[in-house]
Design a protein around this motif. Sequence first.
Motif, PDB file in Angstrom:
ATOM      1  N   THR A  84      26.905  38.453  58.090  1.00 44.88           N
ATOM      2  CA  THR A  84      27.420  37.737  58.676  1.00 44.88           C
ATOM      3  C   THR A  84      28.777  36.732  58.348  1.00 44.88           C
ATOM      4  O   THR A  84      29.864  36.353  59.100  1.00 44.88           O
ATOM      5  N   CYS A  85      28.846  36.052  56.917  1.00 40.05           N
ATOM      6  CA  CYS A  85      29.891  35.867  56.571  1.00 40.05           C
ATOM      7  C   CYS A  85      30.883  36.565  55.767  1.00 40.05           C
ATOM      8  O   CYS A  85      31.857  35.913  54.586  1.00 40.05           O
ATOM      9  N   ASN A  86      30.840  37.663  56.110  1.00 43.16           N
ATOM     10  CA  ASN A  86      31.873  38.262  55.367  1.00 43.16           C
ATOM     11  C   ASN A  86      32.912  38.486  55.807  1.00 43.16           C
ATOM     12  O   ASN A  86      33.037  38.058  56.464  1.00 43.16           O
ATOM     13  N   ILE A  87      34.493  39.416  54.978  1.00 44.29           N
ATOM     14  CA  ILE A  87      35.436  39.315  54.650  1.00 44.29           C
ATOM     15  C   ILE A  87      35.582  40.530  55.969  1.00 44.29           C
ATOM     16  O   ILE A  87      34.597  41.989  55.891  1.00 44.29           O
ATOM     17  N   PRO A  88      36.068  39.957  57.036  1.00 40.72           N
ATOM     18  CA  PRO A  88      36.385  41.519  58.261  1.00 40.72           C
ATOM     19  C   PRO A  88      36.037  42.544  57.454  1.00 40.72           C
ATOM     20  O   PRO A  88      37.444  42.291  56.846  1.00 40.72           O
ATOM     21  N   GLY A  89      35.848  43.703  57.445  1.00 43.23           N
ATOM     22  CA  GLY A  89      36.207  44.984  57.134  1.00 43.23           C
ATOM     23  C   GLY A  89      35.572  45.150  55.398  1.00 43.23           C
ATOM     24  O   GLY A  89      35.641  46.467  54.686  1.00 43.23           O
ATOM     25  N   ARG A  90      34.938  43.988  54.912  1.00 45.32           N
ATOM     26  CA  ARG A  90      34.116  44.339  53.733  1.00 45.32           C
ATOM     27  C   ARG A  90      33.091  43.934  53.638  1.00 45.32           C
ATOM     28  O   ARG A  90      32.604  43.109  54.445  1.00 45.32           O
ATOM     29  N   ALA A  91      32.590  44.565  51.835  1.00 47.48           N
ATOM     30  CA  ALA A  91      30.998  44.421  52.129  1.00 47.48           C
ATOM     31  C   ALA A  91      30.813  43.055  51.175  1.00 47.48           C
ATOM     32  O   ALA A  91      29.372  42.996  50.518  1.00 47.48           O
ATOM     33  N   TYR A  92      31.869  42.263  51.659  1.00 44.82           N
ATOM     34  CA  TYR A  92      31.911  41.218  50.645  1.00 44.82           C
ATOM     35  C   TYR A  92      32.060  39.875  51.601  1.00 44.82           C
ATOM     36  O   TYR A  92      33.426  40.392  52.086  1.00 44.82           O
ATOM     37  N   ASN A  93      32.061  38.826  50.603  1.00 45.95           N
ATOM     38  CA  ASN A  93      32.844  37.419  51.380  1.00 45.95           C
ATOM     39  C   ASN A  93      33.901  37.583  50.103  1.00 45.95           C
ATOM     40  O   ASN A  93      34.913  36.391  51.158  1.00 45.95           O
ATOM     41  N   SER A  94      34.059  37.524  48.869  1.00 47.79           N
ATOM     42  CA  SER A  94      34.700  36.647  47.641  1.00 47.79           C
ATOM     43  C   SER A  94      34.442  38.074  46.912  1.00 47.79           C
ATOM     44  O   SER A  94      33.443  38.371  46.186  1.00 47.79           O
ATOM     45  N   MET A  95      35.199  37.663  45.263  1.00 46.96           N
ATOM     46  CA  MET A  95      35.141  38.860  44.330  1.00 46.96           C
ATOM     47  C   MET A  95      35.911  38.004  43.156  1.00 46.96           C
ATOM     48  O   MET A  95      37.304  37.582  43.773  1.00 46.96           O
ATOM     49  N   ASN A  96      36.161  37.633  42.558  1.00 45.79           N
ATOM     50  CA  ASN A  96      37.023  37.660  41.023  1.00 45.79           C
ATOM     51  C   ASN A  96      37.869  38.592  40.229  1.00 45.79           C
ATOM     52  O   ASN A  96      38.536  38.693  39.324  1.00 45.79           O
ATOM     53  N   SER A  97      37.763  40.046  41.551  1.00 46.68           N
ATOM     54  CA  SER A  97      38.077  40.949  40.124  1.00 46.68           C
ATOM     55  C   SER A  97      39.448  40.891  40.636  1.00 46.68           C
ATOM     56  O   SER A  97      40.308  41.649  39.771  1.00 46.68           O
ATOM     57  N   ASP A  98      40.438  39.999  40.920  1.00 49.52           N
ATOM     58  CA  ASP A  98      41.985  40.112  40.639  1.00 49.52           C
ATOM     59  C   ASP A  98      41.950  39.289  39.302  1.00 49.52           C
ATOM     60  O   ASP A  98      43.487  39.434  38.825  1.00 49.52           O
ATOM     61  N   PHE A  99      41.175  38.211  39.122  1.00 50.78           N
ATOM     62  CA  PHE A  99      41.787  36.684  38.200  1.00 50.78           C
ATOM     63  C   PHE A  99      40.424  36.669  37.389  1.00 50.78           C
ATOM     64  O   PHE A  99      40.977  36.524  36.063  1.00 50.78           O
ATOM     65  N   GLY A 100      39.483  37.900  37.411  1.00 48.97           N
ATOM     66  CA  GLY A 100      38.432  37.734  36.291  1.00 48.97           C
ATOM     67  C   GLY A 100      38.392  36.038  36.458  1.00 48.97           C
ATOM     68  O   GLY A 100      38.632  35.304  37.031  1.00 48.97           O
ATOM     69  N   GLY A 101      37.245  35.794  34.982  1.00 49.39           N
ATOM     70  CA  GLY A 101      36.985  34.104  34.927  1.00 49.39           C
ATOM     71  C   GLY A 101      35.818  33.629  35.334  1.00 49.39           C
ATOM     72  O   GLY A 101      35.261  34.526  36.026  1.00 49.39           O
ATOM     73  N   ASP A 102      35.345  31.990  35.325  1.00 49.60           N
ATOM     74  CA  ASP A 102      34.437  32.045  36.129  1.00 49.60           C
ATOM     75  C   ASP A 102      34.418  31.111  37.195  1.00 49.60           C
ATOM     76  O   ASP A 102      33.464  30.191  37.599  1.00 49.60           O
ATOM     77  N   LEU A 103      35.919  31.199  37.966  1.00 51.35           N
ATOM     78  CA  LEU A 103      35.893  30.737  39.448  1.00 51.35           C
ATOM     79  C   LEU A 103      35.648  31.426  40.153  1.00 51.35           C
ATOM     80  O   LEU A 103      36.960  32.183  40.029  1.00 51.35           O
ATOM     81  N   ILE A 104      35.153  31.144  41.190  1.00 51.18           N
ATOM     82  CA  ILE A 104      34.693  32.310  42.864  1.00 51.18           C
ATOM     83  C   ILE A 104      34.774  31.400  44.131  1.00 51.18           C
ATOM     84  O   ILE A 104      34.771  30.721  43.656  1.00 51.18           O
ATOM     85  N   LYS A 105      36.014  32.293  44.816  1.00 50.31           N
ATOM     86  CA  LYS A 105      36.126  31.069  45.835  1.00 50.31           C
ATOM     87  C   LYS A 105      34.961  31.940  46.872  1.00 50.31           C
ATOM     88  O   LYS A 105      35.467  32.915  47.002  1.00 50.31           O
ATOM     89  N   ALA A 106      34.434  30.527  47.902  1.00 47.27           N
ATOM     90  CA  ALA A 106      33.250  30.839  48.726  1.00 47.27           C
ATOM     91  C   ALA A 106      33.776  30.546  50.263  1.00 47.27           C
ATOM     92  O   ALA A 106      34.519  29.568  49.910  1.00 47.27           O
ATOM     93  N   ARG A 107      34.245  32.077  50.705  1.00 51.00           N
ATOM     94  CA  ARG A 107      35.104  31.601  51.970  1.00 51.00           C
ATOM     95  C   ARG A 107      33.991  31.574  53.036  1.00 51.00           C
ATOM     96  O   ARG A 107      34.083  32.136  53.940  1.00 51.00           O
TER      97      ARG A 107
END
Length: 149
Positions: A84-107
């Motif tokens: 119910t909180c996924n990005i439409p059409g995705r199996a997740y809400n967020s990931m840090n695979s574009d930037f890496g690091g220890d910060l991830i955005k919860a949308r």
Amino acid sequence: MLHSFLKISLAFAFFPIGAAFAGESPKLEIVWPKAGDVIELGNDPERAIGVVVTSNFKLLPAGQCGENDRCGHVHMKIDPSDDTCNIPGRAYNSMNSDFGGDLIKARFGHCASPTGRHVIGILLANDHHQPVLVDGKPVTALVEVTTKD
């Protein structure tokens, strides 16, 4: 029991098959927010907050790990027992695979009800987006929080 169920749900909602890992056990932890925190949502359209994680894996953008098998990134689901909180059409809400690091955005703006009690679930993924496994189980972390306007 709920914790175990959510860990399994989180992992298999992302991927049905994962890569096994040998050696020192990979670790993943949510540093902030802490369990039980009441968090004010962002004013942006995604109602986002930053989630800080720590791992004994090097967290890099996907495709940047090379031969380092102790490297990957994080996938996130909010309320991982369902979608119910996924990005439409995705199996997740967020990931840090574009930037890496220890910060991830919860949308939280993708949730039907952004405010209220939620579980933030994260999964350690390898460079190819497959879950990192220890003894056949995915490396995950969960924290329950309450969000408000």
